[in-house]
Write an enzyme that holds these catalytic residues in place. Sequence first.
Site, PDB file in Angstrom:
ATOM      1  N   LYS A   1      42.811  14.284 -22.892  1.00  0.00           N
ATOM      2  CA  LYS A   1      43.855  14.894 -22.071  1.00  0.00           C
ATOM      3  C   LYS A   1      44.913  15.494 -22.984  1.00  0.00           C
ATOM      4  O   LYS A   1      45.909  14.861 -23.316  1.00  0.00           O
ATOM      5  CB  LYS A   1      44.483  13.869 -21.125  1.00  0.00           C
ATOM      6  CG  LYS A   1      45.314  14.495 -20.015  1.00  0.00           C
ATOM      7  CD  LYS A   1      45.699  13.465 -18.971  1.00  0.00           C
ATOM      8  CE  LYS A   1      46.416  14.123 -17.808  1.00  0.00           C
ATOM      9  NZ  LYS A   1      46.782  13.145 -16.762  1.00  0.00           N
TER      10      LYS A   1
ATOM     11  N   CYS B   1      42.671  26.640  -6.464  1.00  0.00           N
ATOM     12  CA  CYS B   1      42.722  27.724  -5.489  1.00  0.00           C
ATOM     13  C   CYS B   1      41.478  27.677  -4.620  1.00  0.00           C
ATOM     14  O   CYS B   1      40.367  27.908  -5.117  1.00  0.00           O
ATOM     15  CB  CYS B   1      42.831  29.078  -6.193  1.00  0.00           C
ATOM     16  SG  CYS B   1      42.907  30.473  -5.055  1.00  0.00           S
TER      17      CYS B   1
END
Length: 302
Positions: free
Chosen positions: A146, A167
Amino acid sequence: VGAACEDAHVGDEEDDRDHARSTAGIAFKRASRDMMRLFDSTVRMGQRVFHVVMRIVGPCLVLLALSLIGFVTYTYFWYGFAEMAKEVGQPGAVAISMVGVFLLTNALYNYAKAVMTSAGIPPEFEAELEACKAPPRKCAKCGKLKPPRAHHCSVCGVCVMKMDHHCPWINNCVGFGNYRYFCLFLLFIASACTFIVVVFGVCFEDVIFTWGRRGTRAFRQSVLISFMICASILCAVCMLGGFHLYLVLTNQTTIEFQINMTAGGNAGATASSSGILTTWGGAASGGLWPQQLVGLPLDVPL
């Protein structure tokens, strides 16, 4: 002796009251803990249902977007082109149509790239652990490395480098790998919608604004619906595109913008003079324009 017995009785009553208070307090704490557990399990169940719904809705929205584009394109060439040729002549109609084809091709190209390009998945944690001097961060959900500005997408189930948002209209995350294509799609779809609004508004003014009886009923309905679709999309895309233009100029993502607004932090490189360079130029290799479409000899990074 009587006074002593009375004091003992009073003491027993106070002990009973204290015991009742403690019992009620324990019962209240248990009830509160059970309510919190029920609330937490309900929220988790709602999140799982939302993620399943998003995985189903995403492909449907992609098909809907392509269907709307296809309908407007069909209306333009099946109904609009012939009527335009009567007014401006065949060469003029062809020249105008070439502009529309250029905008449509670029919009579809960048839409396809935004849908199919990975948003940027970090490498495996173990693969990078030996190469890093300082212990890197590890995602507790997917177990991958990460890096800074990476976030875990609960819909996709993976970490995304420089994640902006998920999206549903592209059924993909918007992040490091495809942010440039997403922004270019907004630019070209807004330009294509502007093209349709201007061309239809000028050539078919009587049909759109005065409900004239020109042509067949199918012609009038198709032209009017296409005009309304493009005008609506143009308004929405202009607002979204303006917001992302601000994010590009300040080198922020949508997530970092929310963090900065709510917590007053400085996530990302807010108000950086090189924001457009790091955000756009680092999103993907290559130039601003698709070389396959306009034939640029060199990359033109922003």
